[in-house]
Scaffold this active site. Structure first.
Site, PDB file in Angstrom:
ATOM      1  N   PHE A  42     -13.448   5.643  -4.033  1.00 34.56           N
ATOM      2  CA  PHE A  42     -12.232   4.909  -3.795  1.00 34.56           C
ATOM      3  C   PHE A  42     -12.653   3.928  -2.470  1.00 34.56           C
ATOM      4  O   PHE A  42     -13.493   2.798  -2.845  1.00 34.56           O
ATOM      5  CB  PHE A  42     -11.265   5.900  -3.426  1.00 34.56           C
ATOM      6  N   SER A  43     -12.113   3.951  -1.585  1.00 32.46           N
ATOM      7  CA  SER A  43     -12.159   2.940  -0.403  1.00 32.46           C
ATOM      8  C   SER A  43     -13.522   2.896   0.014  1.00 32.46           C
ATOM      9  O   SER A  43     -13.522   1.841   0.872  1.00 32.46           O
ATOM     10  CB  SER A  43     -11.041   3.196   0.457  1.00 32.46           C
ATOM     11  N   ILE A  44     -14.643   3.860  -0.098  1.00 29.12           N
ATOM     12  CA  ILE A  44     -15.854   3.419   0.537  1.00 29.12           C
ATOM     13  C   ILE A  44     -16.124   1.966  -0.359  1.00 29.12           C
ATOM     14  O   ILE A  44     -17.073   1.429   0.458  1.00 29.12           O
ATOM     15  CB  ILE A  44     -16.686   4.674   0.060  1.00 29.12           C
TER      16      ILE A  44
END
Length: 381
Positions: free
Chosen positions: A67-69
């Site tokens: 995801f937002s990594i």
């Protein structure tokens, strides 16, 4: 037989203990944890299972949606262009992407996109989530709309469209798509098993996500004109799509990177190691300094929690990320469900954590905190 494999340097024994406890107790379904010092792994652990039926063990090469990594990988792509003199964070976005100047966005600067302060935190109209797979058409929609708030005055987390915005700049400047640029300029030179798009070919190695339980919630109660609604619900992330070939092959630079803790730590060690890794200089000290140029500090308009942003990364924030060191040159970010990466430049340390059982909440988790605490106790004393 232990459910945890890998290695751990003696001085990080407490980290292995914490990770083993979470895996053996069942708090983790499957997970991986990696710590690098001076760019080299000192902790590389994995354990548990890649599927909720517990038929497939989490292996050394298991991948998972981070995801937002993914945003940290996208930001790093932009910083590479900055370092080469091809992108200026203080220049107007419209200098590189003329259509973006429409409807009051002519003065938005590149740094505003990288720091979630542009006012363009989502799409102004509702459409099916799968439409964001088409980067050019969905980026064109962002170029046409008005900002949701006065750019530069506050952050509003660019949850789903961060990669569309930065990716369009990469494409306009370099000619390559974001996913291809990342693969050719970072992942392949570093030998990192992280992928933004074109990941369906690795589907047998990708762990099955177990979405969080957010409880019962009626989204119709939210004001449709709020930044929160327009950012998170236009469109709403559909977890059922996250294992489909369309999702895996799309280059969604804000949310769909597939990797593991080792690959995340490998790439992000470029930052903690002063811009140089494996004998290659990726970034200058001057470019890395931009990360710590604070752009916003306060309650984020999109996710309604305290956040502090530099250029491309989050900066230490005691309320939202209590186990991220609060002093020194530290930058970090977390993915939906609890994945986490932290770069401590003063100690040349990167910590990365990925998992498939997602915790509730948008950023961080109790499990991530359980690992960060002993890591930085060992590093900082």
């Amino acid at each position: 037989m232990s459910n945890v494999a890998g290695f751990c340097a003696d001085e990080f024994a407490a980290v292995r203990t914490a990770f083993t406890e979470q895996v053996e107790s069942g708090a983790e379904l499957g997970a991986a944890l990696c710590v690098t010092v001076d760019g080299d792994p000192v902790v590389d652990l994995w354990g548990g299972h890649a599927d909720p039926e517990r038929t497939t063990r989490w292996g050394a090469d298991t991948l998972v949606n981070t995801f937002s990594i993914t945003k940290t990988m996208t930001a790093l792509c932009a910083l590479l262009l900055v370092d080469r003199g091809e992108l200026d964070v203080y220049a107007k976005v419209a200098h590189y992407w003329p259509e973006f100047a429409a409807n009051g966005k002519a003065d938005i600067e590149v740094r505003h996109l990288l720091s979630h302060t542009s006012g363009v935190s989502g799409w102004a109209t509702e459409f099916p989530f799968s439409d964001i797979y088409d980067n050019e058409s969905s980026a064109a929609l962002l170029a046409e709309q008005e900002p949701f708030w006065e750019p530069g005055t506050a952050s509003g987390y660019h949850a789903n469209n961060y990669g569309h915005l930065i990716g369009e700049l990469v494409r306009r400047i370099d000619g390559r798509s974001l996913g291809r640029f990342f693969a050719e300029e970072l992942a392949e030179p570093l030998g990192a098993d992280f992928h933004i798009g074109r990941a369906a070919q690795y589907s047998e190695r990708i762990a099955t996500l177990v979405p969080p339980d957010f409880g019962t919630f009626d989204q119709d109660l939210l004001p449709k004109d709020s930044v929160l609604y327009k950012t998170l619900f236009q469109p709403l992330l559909d977890f059922e799509l996250c294992a489909t070939p369309g999702w895996l092959d799309a280059e969604i630079g804000g949310t769909n990177g597939q990797g593991n803790a080792r690959s995340v730590a490998r790439v992000q060690s470029v930052i903690s190691n002063g811009g140089e890794l494996s004998g290659r200089k990726f970034l200058s000290a001057k470019t890395i300094d931009l990360i710590f140029d604070q752009q916003a500090d306060g309650v984020d308009l999109a996710v309604l929690m305290p956040l502090r942003f530099g250029i491309g990364y989050g900066l230490s924030q005691p309320h939202t990320a209590p186990e991220v060191p609060q002093d020194g040159r530290v930058c970090w970010w977390g993915g939906l469900g609890g994945s986490m990466v932290v770069n401590d430049l003063d100690n040349r340390v990167t910590v990365a954590y990925t998992m498939n059982r997602m915790a509730p909440g948008l950023i961080g988790s109790d499990r991530a905190n359980a690992y960060l605490k002993p890591v930085f106790a060992a590093v900082r004393g």
